[in-house]
Design an enzyme around this catalytic site. Structure first.
Site, PDB file in Angstrom:
ATOM      1  N   ASP A 164       0.717  -1.239  -0.154  1.00  0.00           N
ATOM      2  CA  ASP A 164      -0.515   0.034  -0.070  1.00  0.00           C
ATOM      3  C   ASP A 164       0.696   1.521   0.188  1.00  0.00           C
ATOM      4  O   ASP A 164       1.772   1.056   0.224  1.00  0.00           O
ATOM      5  CB  ASP A 164      -0.711   0.544   1.525  1.00  0.00           C
ATOM      6  CG  ASP A 164       0.018  -0.357   2.440  1.00  0.00           C
ATOM      7  OD1 ASP A 164       1.129   0.057   2.489  1.00  0.00           O
ATOM      8  OD2 ASP A 164      -0.946  -1.041   3.098  1.00  0.00           O
ATOM      9  N   ASP A 168       9.538   4.161  13.076  1.00  0.00           N
ATOM     10  CA  ASP A 168      10.294   2.887  13.470  1.00  0.00           C
ATOM     11  C   ASP A 168      11.120   2.708  13.302  1.00  0.00           C
ATOM     12  O   ASP A 168      12.488   2.652  13.376  1.00  0.00           O
ATOM     13  CB  ASP A 168       9.113   1.545  13.453  1.00  0.00           C
ATOM     14  CG  ASP A 168       8.604   1.197  12.154  1.00  0.00           C
ATOM     15  OD1 ASP A 168       8.553   2.089  11.192  1.00  0.00           O
ATOM     16  OD2 ASP A 168       7.719   0.752  11.825  1.00  0.00           O
ATOM     17  N   ASP A 198       1.400   5.415   2.115  1.00  0.00           N
ATOM     18  CA  ASP A 198       1.338   5.622   3.008  1.00  0.00           C
ATOM     19  C   ASP A 198       1.322   7.171   2.900  1.00  0.00           C
ATOM     20  O   ASP A 198       3.009   7.502   2.168  1.00  0.00           O
ATOM     21  CB  ASP A 198       1.694   5.164   4.509  1.00  0.00           C
ATOM     22  CG  ASP A 198       1.558   3.706   4.361  1.00  0.00           C
ATOM     23  OD1 ASP A 198       0.758   3.867   4.590  1.00  0.00           O
ATOM     24  OD2 ASP A 198       2.291   3.110   4.244  1.00  0.00           O
TER      25      ASP A 198
HETATM   26  P1  ATP Z   1       3.741  -2.952   5.123  1.00  0.00           P
HETATM   27  O1  ATP Z   1       2.772  -1.733   4.532  1.00  0.00           O
HETATM   28  O2  ATP Z   1       4.619  -2.932   3.926  1.00  0.00           O
HETATM   29  O3  ATP Z   1       3.585  -3.884   5.664  1.00  0.00           O
HETATM   30  P2  ATP Z   1       4.791  -0.298   5.944  1.00  0.00           P
HETATM   31  O4  ATP Z   1       6.448  -0.126   6.155  1.00  0.00           O
HETATM   32  O5  ATP Z   1       4.820   0.336   5.069  1.00  0.00           O
HETATM   33  O6  ATP Z   1       4.804  -2.136   5.191  1.00  0.00           O
HETATM   34  P3  ATP Z   1       2.645   0.248   7.392  1.00  0.00           P
HETATM   35  O7  ATP Z   1       2.040  -0.826   8.639  1.00  0.00           O
HETATM   36  O8  ATP Z   1       1.995   0.641   6.121  1.00  0.00           O
HETATM   37  O9  ATP Z   1       3.991   0.065   7.285  1.00  0.00           O
HETATM   38  O10 ATP Z   1       3.044   1.878   8.016  1.00  0.00           O
HETATM   39  C1  ATP Z   1       3.599   2.980   7.258  1.00  0.00           C
HETATM   40  C2  ATP Z   1       4.773   3.858   8.182  1.00  0.00           C
HETATM   41  O11 ATP Z   1       4.070   4.212   9.357  1.00  0.00           O
HETATM   42  C3  ATP Z   1       5.993   3.287   8.292  1.00  0.00           C
HETATM   43  O12 ATP Z   1       6.978   1.965   7.376  1.00  0.00           O
HETATM   44  C4  ATP Z   1       6.920   4.206   9.800  1.00  0.00           C
HETATM   45  O13 ATP Z   1       6.855   4.465   8.900  1.00  0.00           O
HETATM   46  C5  ATP Z   1       4.877   4.443  10.314  1.00  0.00           C
HETATM   47  N1  ATP Z   1       4.508   3.401  11.390  1.00  0.00           N
HETATM   48  C6  ATP Z   1       3.878   2.584  11.325  1.00  0.00           C
HETATM   49  N2  ATP Z   1       3.309   0.910  12.825  1.00  0.00           N
HETATM   50  C7  ATP Z   1       4.799   1.956  13.153  1.00  0.00           C
HETATM   51  C8  ATP Z   1       5.009   1.636  14.519  1.00  0.00           C
HETATM   52  N3  ATP Z   1       4.362   0.549  15.553  1.00  0.00           N
HETATM   53  N4  ATP Z   1       5.395   2.705  15.189  1.00  0.00           N
HETATM   54  C9  ATP Z   1       6.474   3.890  14.323  1.00  0.00           C
HETATM   55  N5  ATP Z   1       6.148   3.886  13.422  1.00  0.00           N
HETATM   56  C10 ATP Z   1       4.804   2.792  12.480  1.00  0.00           C
HETATM   57 MG    MG Z   2       2.327   0.461   4.654  1.00  0.00          MG
END
Ligand code: ATP
Ligand code: MG
Length: 434
Positions: free
Chosen positions: A62, A141, A64
């Site tokens: 996805d 994170d 963001d």
């Molecule tokens: P994927 O969508 O492939 O699972 P992602 O890194 O995009 O990986 P998301 O859960 O969509 O993960 O979150 C988007 C962004 O928000 C992350 O890349 C990170 O920067 C931030 N984020 C999400 N969850 C957390 C958390 N628990 N603590 C700190 N930052 C977070």
């Molecule tokens: Mg994501």
């Protein structure tokens, strides 16, 4: 120690000609959200997995978006296409081209001040909005998740050496690892998930606290852990995620009853590894996968253990009731750790009950009715999975295989003196009419 003191870099802006993130790799919906925010006078960046995965040449799950517009302002840009969600963390979901783009407002990390609410080191509220991207970076994170793509000039902004970590395949927490895990223990699961998915290494300081911090997961609502478990096991890297969860002592706090069986039951381990392998393969082949099937397999070894004689009841009489009672007991205990929704547990119970039905003695016309049961396929597949480790089940799987393959004549020869399902169906219909 404030989070930003432990890892400070001068932000680096990488102009478009010097990086490989091309707009053609960003979804139309995400681009449109970025442009519309920009047109309305706000800053807008792509961040997180979208940037990380495109730079790695992968397709992101996805996209963001992060902006200096407040949630209400985002809503006023996208109007009915936008929904504000969440109470702890208010986010905007923009619905475009049948996809959802998550738009969050810059937030300051609590260590930067503001009124972020912390209880016992955990973040319980995080709506400290900021007007500056350089505040937002500290609440992210991992360094590889904190790269920002600026729609204004298509440049990348790297505050925490994320590009170098992306290139070397390193998962590194921003800030002091133990503090960051205490703030949100789910980050431990995320470290494991990204390591498994990307084939990255968790750098030593980020990895060290995880081994003995699994207990922190007890503070996380079990429903949130269910969502994380789905991401761990249904993103195409279930085998590796399981291996890493076990390595970091994180499987135990999620599935303690299963974990207790793994040490001394090689069959339990083999069964679980096989279902995870099959799940990864099905995802690679774009075939549908069923959380209930995987979870029924994960919880099968402790279910057997909880039964009298440590096996499926075979005595005539109330064997089904006994199994249901034990299933309910196990699921109640398990839901204190990872909460499995009712629609899934109902299916899990059906799959388990089918193990009795498919290996029971009576295989008369009821067998033909079982074939039409919506849960037959899952129950039979589970029996097949078990049979690959239990020779004694082969005779049942062979029998059911023949019954499924056979035409009406073979069915009749397998079931002498029993009417075919079509006849019994006709009879039922006639009765109804009367
Ligand atoms: P994927 O969508 O492939 O699972 P992602 O890194 O995009 O990986 P998301 O859960 O969509 O993960 O979150 C988007 C962004 O928000 C992350 O890349 C990170 O920067 C931030 N984020 C999400 N969850 C957390 C958390 N628990 N603590 C700190 N930052 C977070
Ligand atoms: Mg994501």
């Amino acid at each position: 120690m404030p989070v930003q003191e432990s890892i400070i870099f001068t932000p680096v802006r990488i102009p478009r000609p010097e990086h490989t993130l091309s707009r053609s790799k960003i979804s139309q919906a995400a681009l449109s959200v970025l442009y519309q925010l920009q047109k309305a006078g706000y800053q807008a960046f792509l961040v997180g997995g979208g940037v990380r995965d495109v730079l790695l040449g992968r397709s992101p799950k996805d996209f963001d978006v992060v902006t200096n517009a407040l949630p209400e302002q985002v809503k006023s840009v996208f109007l009915r296409q936008c929904r504000l969600i969440g109470r702890r963390f208010v986010l905007a979901h923009v619905h475009l081209n049948r996809s959802i783009i998550e738009v969050s407002t810059f937030r300051a990390h609590h260590a930067k001040g503001g009124d972020g609410v912390i209880e016992n080191g955990r973040i319980v509220r995080d709506n400290v909005y900021s007007n500056h991207i350089h505040d937002d970076v500290w609440r992210r994170d991992f360094t590889v998740n904190a790269l920002y793509y600026d729609i204004q000039d298509f440049s990348l902004i790297d505050y925490v050496n994320g590009l170098a970590d992306l290139q070397s395949g390193t998962i590194r927490l921003i800030g002091e690892p133990l503090l960051r895990y205490q703030e949100d223990p789910v980050r431990m699961l995320r470290a494991v998930r990204f390591a498994a998915k990307l084939g990255f290494t968790v750098e030593p300081a980020t990895a060290a606290p995880i081994f003995h911090s699994g207990g922190l997961l007890a503070h996380i609502p079990p429903a949130r852990l269910y969502e994380e478990v789905l991401k761990l096991f249904f993103s195409g890297h279930a085998v590796e995620s399981f291996r890493q969860l076990r390595k970091y002592n994180l499987f135990m706090p999620l599935f303690p009853y299963t974990d207790a069986c793994l040490g001394d039951d090689p069959m339990a381990m083999a069964l679980i590894e096989q279902v995870l392998t099959n799940t990864d393969q099905r995802i690679a082949e774009n075939k549908p996968v069923m959380p209930a099937f995987l979870l029924a397999t994960l919880l099968w070894p402790p279910l057997l253990r909880m039964l009298p004689d440590r096996s499926l009841p075979t005595k005539e009489g109330n064997q089904q009731e006994l199994l249901i009672e034990t299933v309910q007991h196990l699921l109640t205990q398990q839901s204190r750790h990872v909460f499995i929704p009712k629609r899934v547990t109902t299916l899990m119970q059906d799959i388990w009950l089918f193990q009795l039905r498919l290996t029971g003695r009576s295989r008369g016309k009821r067998s033909l009715r079982l074939l039409e049961h919506p849960c037959f396929r899952a129950g039979y597949d589970f029996l097949l999975l078990r049979a690959s480790f239990e020779e004694s089940l082969k005779k049942f799987t062979d029998w059911w295989e023949q019954l499924q393959q056979g035409d009406e004549n073979i069915r009749q020869s397998l079931l002498p003196n029993h009417p075919s399902p079509s006849k019994s169906l006709q009879r039922k219909k006639r009765k109804k009419k009367k």
